[in-house]
Design a protein around this motif. Sequence first.
Motif, PDB file in Angstrom:
ATOM      1  N   LEU A 161       0.827  -1.208   0.000  1.00 42.63           N
ATOM      2  CA  LEU A 161       0.000   0.000   0.000  1.00 42.63           C
ATOM      3  C   LEU A 161       0.863   1.261   0.000  1.00 42.63           C
ATOM      4  CD1 LEU A 161      -2.590  -0.921   2.821  1.00 42.63           C
ATOM      5  CD2 LEU A 161      -2.778  -1.340   0.358  1.00 42.63           C
ATOM      6  N   THR A 162       0.284   2.331  -0.514  1.00 43.50           N
ATOM      7  CA  THR A 162       0.846   3.666  -0.286  1.00 43.50           C
ATOM      8  C   THR A 162      -0.285   4.513   0.271  1.00 43.50           C
ATOM      9  OG1 THR A 162       2.049   5.543  -1.218  1.00 43.50           O
ATOM     10  CG2 THR A 162       0.389   4.539  -2.639  1.00 43.50           C
ATOM     11  N   CYS A 163      -0.029   5.199   1.379  1.00 45.25           N
ATOM     12  CA  CYS A 163      -1.070   5.952   2.068  1.00 45.25           C
ATOM     13  C   CYS A 163      -0.533   7.328   2.448  1.00 45.25           C
ATOM     14  CB  CYS A 163      -1.527   5.223   3.332  1.00 45.25           C
ATOM     15  SG  CYS A 163      -2.040   3.502   3.046  1.00 45.25           S
ATOM     16  N   THR A 164      -1.340   8.341   2.245  1.00 44.87           N
ATOM     17  CA  THR A 164      -0.965   9.718   2.578  1.00 44.87           C
ATOM     18  C   THR A 164      -2.083  10.344   3.377  1.00 44.87           C
ATOM     19  OG1 THR A 164       0.407   9.981   0.606  1.00 44.87           O
ATOM     20  CG2 THR A 164      -0.396  11.988   1.648  1.00 44.87           C
ATOM     21  N   ALA A 165      -1.745  10.931   4.530  1.00 48.79           N
ATOM     22  CA  ALA A 165      -2.769  11.449   5.435  1.00 48.79           C
ATOM     23  C   ALA A 165      -2.378  12.824   5.957  1.00 48.79           C
ATOM     24  CB  ALA A 165      -2.983  10.486   6.607  1.00 48.79           C
ATOM     25  N   ALA A 166      -3.387  13.630   6.266  1.00 55.21           N
ATOM     26  CA  ALA A 166      -3.178  14.957   6.859  1.00 55.21           C
ATOM     27  C   ALA A 166      -4.202  15.155   7.962  1.00 55.21           C
ATOM     28  CB  ALA A 166      -3.310  16.059   5.806  1.00 55.21           C
ATOM     29  N   PRO A 167      -3.798  15.793   9.070  1.00 50.48           N
ATOM     30  CA  PRO A 167      -4.730  15.977  10.190  1.00 50.48           C
ATOM     31  C   PRO A 167      -5.703  17.117   9.938  1.00 50.48           C
ATOM     32  CG  PRO A 167      -2.623  16.990  10.704  1.00 50.48           C
ATOM     33  CD  PRO A 167      -2.459  16.322   9.362  1.00 50.48           C
ATOM     34  N   ILE A 168      -6.881  17.012  10.541  1.00 47.78           N
ATOM     35  CA  ILE A 168      -7.861  18.087  10.569  1.00 47.78           C
ATOM     36  C   ILE A 168      -8.052  18.459  12.031  1.00 47.78           C
ATOM     37  CG2 ILE A 168     -10.250  18.741  10.085  1.00 47.78           C
ATOM     38  CD1 ILE A 168     -10.222  16.661   7.822  1.00 47.78           C
ATOM     39  N   ALA A 169      -7.792  19.726  12.363  1.00 54.78           N
ATOM     40  CA  ALA A 169      -7.834  20.164  13.758  1.00 54.78           C
ATOM     41  C   ALA A 169      -9.088  20.970  14.039  1.00 54.78           C
ATOM     42  CB  ALA A 169      -6.591  20.993  14.089  1.00 54.78           C
ATOM     43  N   ASP A 170      -9.498  20.966  15.302  1.00 54.19           N
ATOM     44  CA  ASP A 170     -10.599  21.834  15.716  1.00 54.19           C
ATOM     45  C   ASP A 170     -10.041  23.231  15.983  1.00 54.19           C
ATOM     46  OD1 ASP A 170      -9.373  21.839  18.192  1.00 54.19           O
ATOM     47  OD2 ASP A 170     -10.846  20.545  19.159  1.00 54.19           O
ATOM     48  N   PRO A 171     -10.894  24.215  16.277  1.00 54.31           N
ATOM     49  CA  PRO A 171     -10.407  25.588  16.467  1.00 54.31           C
ATOM     50  C   PRO A 171      -9.433  25.757  17.629  1.00 54.31           C
ATOM     51  CG  PRO A 171     -12.755  25.612  15.995  1.00 54.31           C
ATOM     52  CD  PRO A 171     -12.362  24.177  16.196  1.00 54.31           C
ATOM     53  N   GLN A 172      -9.336  24.762  18.498  1.00 49.70           N
ATOM     54  CA  GLN A 172      -8.367  24.832  19.588  1.00 49.70           C
ATOM     55  C   GLN A 172      -7.047  24.147  19.236  1.00 49.70           C
ATOM     56  OE1 GLN A 172     -11.813  24.205  20.197  1.00 49.70           O
ATOM     57  NE2 GLN A 172     -11.770  26.420  20.574  1.00 49.70           N
ATOM     58  N   GLY A 173      -6.968  23.585  18.030  1.00 49.37           N
ATOM     59  CA  GLY A 173      -5.727  22.963  17.580  1.00 49.37           C
ATOM     60  C   GLY A 173      -5.631  21.482  17.853  1.00 49.37           C
ATOM     61  N   ASN A 174      -6.693  20.862  18.358  1.00 51.28           N
ATOM     62  CA  ASN A 174      -6.680  19.427  18.638  1.00 51.28           C
ATOM     63  C   ASN A 174      -7.107  18.645  17.398  1.00 51.28           C
ATOM     64  OD1 ASN A 174      -6.200  19.955  21.483  1.00 51.28           O
ATOM     65  ND2 ASN A 174      -8.345  20.575  21.575  1.00 51.28           N
ATOM     66  N   VAL A 175      -6.404  17.545  17.093  1.00 51.02           N
ATOM     67  CA  VAL A 175      -6.758  16.721  15.944  1.00 51.02           C
ATOM     68  C   VAL A 175      -8.099  16.044  16.207  1.00 51.02           C
ATOM     69  CG1 VAL A 175      -6.102  14.742  14.522  1.00 51.02           C
ATOM     70  CG2 VAL A 175      -4.346  16.329  15.317  1.00 51.02           C
ATOM     71  N   ILE A 176      -9.059  16.271  15.307  1.00 49.30           N
ATOM     72  CA  ILE A 176     -10.375  15.641  15.456  1.00 49.30           C
ATOM     73  C   ILE A 176     -10.664  14.659  14.333  1.00 49.30           C
ATOM     74  CG2 ILE A 176     -11.434  17.508  16.758  1.00 49.30           C
ATOM     75  CD1 ILE A 176     -12.632  18.530  14.117  1.00 49.30           C
ATOM     76  N   ALA A 177      -9.850  14.693  13.268  1.00 50.70           N
ATOM     77  CA  ALA A 177     -10.074  13.787  12.141  1.00 50.70           C
ATOM     78  C   ALA A 177      -8.803  13.720  11.305  1.00 50.70           C
ATOM     79  CB  ALA A 177     -11.248  14.259  11.289  1.00 50.70           C
ATOM     80  N   VAL A 178      -8.769  12.745  10.416  1.00 48.85           N
ATOM     81  CA  VAL A 178      -7.640  12.583   9.496  1.00 48.85           C
ATOM     82  C   VAL A 178      -8.199  12.305   8.109  1.00 48.85           C
ATOM     83  CG1 VAL A 178      -5.677  11.133   8.847  1.00 48.85           C
ATOM     84  CG2 VAL A 178      -5.999  11.781  11.235  1.00 48.85           C
ATOM     85  N   LEU A 179      -7.656  13.009   7.122  1.00 46.56           N
ATOM     86  CA  LEU A 179      -8.021  12.795   5.721  1.00 46.56           C
ATOM     87  C   LEU A 179      -6.905  11.980   5.074  1.00 46.56           C
ATOM     88  CD1 LEU A 179     -10.042  13.550   3.435  1.00 46.56           C
ATOM     89  CD2 LEU A 179      -8.563  15.512   2.950  1.00 46.56           C
ATOM     90  N   ASP A 180      -7.272  10.877   4.420  1.00 45.28           N
ATOM     91  CA  ASP A 180      -6.267   9.949   3.888  1.00 45.28           C
ATOM     92  C   ASP A 180      -6.639   9.522   2.469  1.00 45.28           C
ATOM     93  OD1 ASP A 180      -4.097   7.602   4.523  1.00 45.28           O
ATOM     94  OD2 ASP A 180      -5.817   6.800   3.408  1.00 45.28           O
ATOM     95  N   ILE A 181      -5.624   9.428   1.622  1.00 45.74           N
ATOM     96  CA  ILE A 181      -5.813   8.774   0.319  1.00 45.74           C
ATOM     97  C   ILE A 181      -4.845   7.597   0.260  1.00 45.74           C
ATOM     98  CG2 ILE A 181      -6.580  10.889  -0.819  1.00 45.74           C
ATOM     99  CD1 ILE A 181      -3.825  11.072  -2.160  1.00 45.74           C
ATOM    100  N   SER A 182      -5.315   6.463  -0.273  1.00 44.72           N
ATOM    101  CA  SER A 182      -4.508   5.241  -0.305  1.00 44.72           C
ATOM    102  C   SER A 182      -4.702   4.513  -1.625  1.00 44.72           C
ATOM    103  CB  SER A 182      -4.894   4.296   0.844  1.00 44.72           C
ATOM    104  OG  SER A 182      -4.641   4.896   2.099  1.00 44.72           O
ATOM    105  N   ALA A 183      -3.697   3.755  -2.006  1.00 42.14           N
ATOM    106  CA  ALA A 183      -3.769   2.955  -3.231  1.00 42.14           C
ATOM    107  C   ALA A 183      -3.194   1.577  -2.962  1.00 42.14           C
ATOM    108  CB  ALA A 183      -3.008   3.640  -4.367  1.00 42.14           C
TER     109      ALA A 183
END
Length: 659
Positions: A161-183
Amino acid sequence: MQLRHEQRQHIETLIRLSEGQAKHLDGCREVIRRSWERCVGEYRLDPGRPRPVRVLTQQALKEHREPVDELLHVARAGVDQLFAQIAPLGYVLLLTDRRGITVDFRGQPGQDPALRKAGLYLGADWDERYAGTCAVGTCVHDAQAITCHQSEHFDATHISLTCTAAPIADPQGNVIAVLDISALQSPRSHESQNFGLSLVSLYARMIEDAYFLHRYRDCLILRFDTAREFVHLNGRGLIAIEEDGSVIAANGEGRSLLDAHLRRWPAWTPGWVPSATQLFEAELGDLLSIPATRDDQIRAFRVRANDSTCFVTLIEPRSRRLAPRVVPPSPTPVPALDRLASDDPAMHRVLKLARRLRNETVSVLITGETGTGKEVLARALHDSGSRADGPFVAVNCAAIPESLIESELFGYLPGAFTGGRSKGMRGLIQQADGGTLFLDEIGDMPLPLQTRLLRVLAEREVMPLGAEKAVRVDLRVITATHRDMSELIANGRFREDLYYRLNGAQLRLPALRDRADRHYVIRSVYEALVAERDSDVRLRADAMSALLAYAWPGNIRQLRNALDFALATVEGEEITVHDLPEECQGGLAIAPQVIDVTPQPACADDDDAQALHALLQEAGWNVSLVARRLGVSRPTVYRRMRRHGLVPPNRREARCWPE
């Protein structure tokens, strides 16, 4: 489960790591090495026993989706857009919660069995503690975007696999989700995923900002960017504020601005947050009145933390729950000063102070680089003040020979010295009586005259050469210099007591290259020149782009000369980048030319003149055609014509070139 050869090799590498035999893994990125060490040391994962994919039940998945339901709603458009771009390349998309559980998924239906087997599916658990090193799990742990490519995965069943992810933070800077694309399959090179990393990071920020705007839709929001053109569409910074300017929350770029401010001015008490008027050099009314006072609803402000310029707009609440705001009235127009700038923070400070000083008698010192418009500002101060009906007398202390400057300034009586006028002369200081005396390049004034000028300022009287009685004068003195006055004083070249007399108030003009309103300045200078010539020549966009990109070491004076040159030499109805002086064309005009700098004999120069003359005659004196044949710009042809005295037929009666 039957393992392939490369999977067995991967397991052996990780086993050696767990046994302390591979402390320094060749070619292994630091972020991956740290994750592998967590897997074997902290999580106690056995690399020799690959784990099966863990997929949550529908009920468990529902429990994970409910806390992020609002985010899922906001993110849907961004998720769909991103998937539309990556699907043709064989990628799938996962949106996980902060635990690494896939709560939203986009994939190709025909790949379902293979995707389910690989864990690239709705409800799959990509927590680093269970799945080992992977893009989602490691992104959650480190709170930063990452690509986990093939054998960088901890689990041997994932190394295709190859996977690439980036965090999504809330307005306080805490990670609440991750966006990922994979193949499931990809090229061997890790660099093949660099573009994917940029793309995922971009969409993660877009989703994060959309979530921020949704959460604070009932608040005032300042949106800002370093480029004016991007503020409305993609402004990077978001800060939600109260009506009094206090900060409620900020997105990633906004938090970076807050952090930069606190590094420069640390908080006195824990949890203290600077207000919007402390982050930007602005009064509250300046921020709240942006929508009403600017045509494009954008205004430039100086950032206090780093003295940079950023462009800000105000997003008002969709609901009108806020109490009606009284927008502070705009300052009384002062046309002579207002026309000097549009939307530049440094010029706003200068002109704000100038408005207060225009009717005062206090001496003003204007500083700034050569060509920044010091005399223009001095004249605007005079024209906008109570002395506007009096004379404005400008003296360039660097342009008058030292032997004459005393008589020019102070005047003289008949017979005061040999060579003077028989009737004597009123000096420039006397000529400024009732108005303003502007002394440009004051740093170049000779020391003996500095003493006499000090007496004029102190006693408000002037003693002409040869006179026995002083003459009273009522004037305001404005001076200007591009020199470092403190250095001149330290070197004994300028009197310190005179400096403090002259520096009752100081106005410092910014360099043109640093001004946020360069477009306005260029347009204003151009329109003034066109009006002088009674011309209707247009300034084309490529020329404007080149002018905006140029550094302008000579500032506004150089800008005026460049535009004057273009207007004098242009042949058509619009000025293009090719009509500008060569130094202003940058990379927007023609490719660099190889120039022969070997010294040439005089006869070679004559040959060049004859050849150029022949080309011009052959082309009917069409300079554009000659320039194309020679592979140079038109301004270059004009300079060569001027050097050789080649005057176009339509100018021979005047026998001169426009300056």
